[in-house]
Design an enzyme around this catalytic site. Structure first.
Site, PDB file in Angstrom:
ATOM      1  N   LYS A  66       0.830  -9.841   8.340  1.00 44.49           N
ATOM      2  CA  LYS A  66       0.981  -8.671   8.846  1.00 44.49           C
ATOM      3  C   LYS A  66      -0.147  -8.214   9.320  1.00 44.49           C
ATOM      4  O   LYS A  66      -1.335  -7.990   8.743  1.00 44.49           O
ATOM      5  CB  LYS A  66       1.335  -7.641   7.485  1.00 44.49           C
ATOM      6  CG  LYS A  66       1.819  -6.399   7.820  1.00 44.49           C
ATOM      7  CD  LYS A  66       2.066  -5.700   6.558  1.00 44.49           C
ATOM      8  CE  LYS A  66       2.114  -4.206   6.953  1.00 44.49           C
ATOM      9  NZ  LYS A  66       2.336  -3.169   5.824  1.00 44.49           N
TER      10      LYS A  66
ATOM     11  N   ARG B 261      -7.954   0.288   6.073  1.00 46.49           N
ATOM     12  CA  ARG B 261      -8.137   0.481   4.413  1.00 46.49           C
ATOM     13  C   ARG B 261      -9.142  -0.159   3.792  1.00 46.49           C
ATOM     14  O   ARG B 261      -9.531   0.192   2.911  1.00 46.49           O
ATOM     15  CB  ARG B 261      -6.628   0.288   3.926  1.00 46.49           C
ATOM     16  CG  ARG B 261      -5.607   1.299   4.406  1.00 46.49           C
ATOM     17  CD  ARG B 261      -4.439   1.166   3.379  1.00 46.49           C
ATOM     18  NE  ARG B 261      -3.490   2.270   3.862  1.00 46.49           N
ATOM     19  CZ  ARG B 261      -3.279   3.182   3.267  1.00 46.49           C
ATOM     20  NH1 ARG B 261      -4.168   3.580   1.997  1.00 46.49           N
ATOM     21  NH2 ARG B 261      -2.215   4.207   3.336  1.00 46.49           N
TER      22      ARG B 261
ATOM     23  N   ILE C 275       6.656  -5.193   9.336  1.00 46.03           N
ATOM     24  CA  ILE C 275       6.942  -4.417   8.117  1.00 46.03           C
ATOM     25  C   ILE C 275       6.380  -3.032   8.266  1.00 46.03           C
ATOM     26  O   ILE C 275       5.381  -2.711   8.511  1.00 46.03           O
ATOM     27  CB  ILE C 275       5.869  -5.104   7.021  1.00 46.03           C
ATOM     28  CG1 ILE C 275       6.343  -6.677   7.043  1.00 46.03           C
ATOM     29  CG2 ILE C 275       5.863  -4.537   5.644  1.00 46.03           C
ATOM     30  CD1 ILE C 275       5.269  -7.576   5.878  1.00 46.03           C
TER      31      ILE C 275
ATOM     32  N   THR D 253       0.911  -1.201  -0.032  1.00 41.72           N
ATOM     33  CA  THR D 253      -0.058   0.085   0.003  1.00 41.72           C
ATOM     34  C   THR D 253       0.841   1.404  -0.019  1.00 41.72           C
ATOM     35  O   THR D 253       0.470   2.129  -0.689  1.00 41.72           O
ATOM     36  CB  THR D 253      -0.856   0.214   1.196  1.00 41.72           C
ATOM     37  OG1 THR D 253      -1.782  -1.096   1.328  1.00 41.72           O
ATOM     38  CG2 THR D 253      -1.932   1.221   1.268  1.00 41.72           C
TER      39      THR D 253
ATOM     40  N   TYR E  84     -13.223  -2.819   0.256  1.00 38.68           N
ATOM     41  CA  TYR E  84     -14.245  -2.133  -0.236  1.00 38.68           C
ATOM     42  C   TYR E  84     -15.507  -3.087  -0.284  1.00 38.68           C
ATOM     43  O   TYR E  84     -16.307  -2.795   0.105  1.00 38.68           O
ATOM     44  CB  TYR E  84     -13.953  -1.681  -1.688  1.00 38.68           C
ATOM     45  CG  TYR E  84     -15.277  -0.959  -2.204  1.00 38.68           C
ATOM     46  CD1 TYR E  84     -15.362   0.637  -1.805  1.00 38.68           C
ATOM     47  CD2 TYR E  84     -16.195  -1.439  -3.246  1.00 38.68           C
ATOM     48  CE1 TYR E  84     -16.485   1.242  -2.100  1.00 38.68           C
ATOM     49  CE2 TYR E  84     -17.457  -0.659  -3.314  1.00 38.68           C
ATOM     50  CZ  TYR E  84     -17.415   0.445  -2.948  1.00 38.68           C
ATOM     51  OH  TYR E  84     -18.458   1.600  -3.506  1.00 38.68           O
TER      52      TYR E  84
ATOM     53  N   TYR F  87      -2.434 -10.075   5.072  1.00 39.68           N
ATOM     54  CA  TYR F  87      -2.377  -8.594   5.466  1.00 39.68           C
ATOM     55  C   TYR F  87      -3.768  -8.145   5.877  1.00 39.68           C
ATOM     56  O   TYR F  87      -4.445  -8.025   4.928  1.00 39.68           O
ATOM     57  CB  TYR F  87      -1.699  -7.709   4.213  1.00 39.68           C
ATOM     58  CG  TYR F  87      -1.595  -6.497   4.531  1.00 39.68           C
ATOM     59  CD1 TYR F  87      -1.273  -5.804   5.643  1.00 39.68           C
ATOM     60  CD2 TYR F  87      -1.365  -5.328   3.468  1.00 39.68           C
ATOM     61  CE1 TYR F  87      -1.374  -4.536   6.042  1.00 39.68           C
ATOM     62  CE2 TYR F  87      -1.107  -4.067   3.654  1.00 39.68           C
ATOM     63  CZ  TYR F  87      -1.095  -3.575   4.814  1.00 39.68           C
ATOM     64  OH  TYR F  87      -1.048  -2.260   5.230  1.00 39.68           O
TER      65      TYR F  87
END
Length: 291
Positions: free
Chosen positions: A164, A140, A206, A46, A109, A135
């Site tokens: 992550k 987000r 990360i 990202t 989304y 992840y």
């Protein structure tokens, strides 16, 4: 998967003033991180503004980083999305010869159920020729993948080697660490919580800030992994403000302001993102001057 213990960094994509990819700056960024103690590099996450990178640019970015790296550090590639079939096709068609693992973001989304998360990552795991790091970043994606779903995937698929975790929920980390398979990696995706996660048994991070201050941040992580709490927290406290600053407006505008100050790359970002405000740039610059 010892190669993914320690500090990984989610590399930015440097841009020139005309917003084309600045490959020379990318080479400089890679060498800077390798030379200052980072353990592995994450490509096209990202923070790389992957949503606005073209397929052709992505291939060239992978090529340039791999050629610069020359096998010195493990490479992790971001491959994810909310169209499961597209993710599967990308995994089956990309040249992954220089890649050590895939970082695959939870579908954004669409807001799937927990079963939807499971079925999506089942398809990804079955399609991937490389190990998978899940992840989870609900800030987000708009939906939190719960620990029980992550652990179900960890137990069901040998090539799902870690997560992550970036829900910014301390208790969620503890749930994962408490019940995970022995060799499953819980990797922090929250720079502000990272040291606590490492001290609780996490595999590392990360990081975003890590690429701007690689020596300081990777030293903190290594001290944490060695159980040297006081020494690690001494660094953590020094870095607290800059970690807050880089996420104050948007990512990666904040970290690109750090990298501009460090002389690594420009702070250009592609719309709909905009550069850090002058006020934020001043705070970041003053912090680095006084570090």
């Amino acid at each position: 998967m010892q190669k993914f213990i320690g500090t990984g960094v989610a590399l930015v994509t440097p841009f020139k003033e005309d917003l084309t990819v600045d490959y020379n700056a990318l080479i400089k960024l890679v060498d800077y991180n390798i030379d200052n103690g980072i353990n592995y590099l994450v490509i096209n996450g990202t923070t790389a503004e992957s949503a606005t990178i073209t397929k052709e640019e992505k291939k060239e970015i992978i090529k340039v980083i791999a050629e610069t790296n020359k096998g010195r550090l493990p490479l992790v590639l971001g491959v994810g999305g909310n169209n499961t079939q597209t993710v599967v096709e990308e995994l089956q068609t990309l040249d992954l010869s220089n890649i050590d693992a895939i970082l695959s973001v939870a579908p954004y989304y669409s807001k799937p159920t927990q079963e939807g998360f499971y079925q999506h990552f089942k398809a990804v795991a079955l399609a991937s020729p490389k190990p998978i790091i899940l992840y989870n970043v609900p800030g987000r994606t708009a939906k939190n993948m719960l620990p029980e779903t992550t652990l179900r995937l960890a137990n069901d698929f040998d090539n799902v080697i870690g997560v992550k975790e970036a829900a910014n929920i301390q208790q969620q980390y503890y749930s994962l660490l408490k019940d995970k398979p022995e060799d499953f990696l819980v990797i922090s995706g929250d720079d502000d919580l990272t040291l606590g996660v490492v001290l609780a048994g996490g595999a590392g991070v990360i990081s975003v800030i890590g690429q701007g201050l690689p020596k300081e941040f990777s030293t903190m992580i290594q001290l944490g992994l060695a159980g040297k709490n006081k020494e690690a927290f001494d660094i953590h406290y020094k870095l607290m403000d800059i970690v807050d600053y880089i996420f104050e407006e948007n990512n990666p505008a904040g970290i690109k302001a750090v990298l501009l100050k460090k002389g690594i790359c420009l702070d250009e970002v592609r719309l709909p993102l905009v550069k850090a405000s002058e006020e934020l740039q001043t705070k970041i610059s003053d912090f680095i001057d006084n570090l």
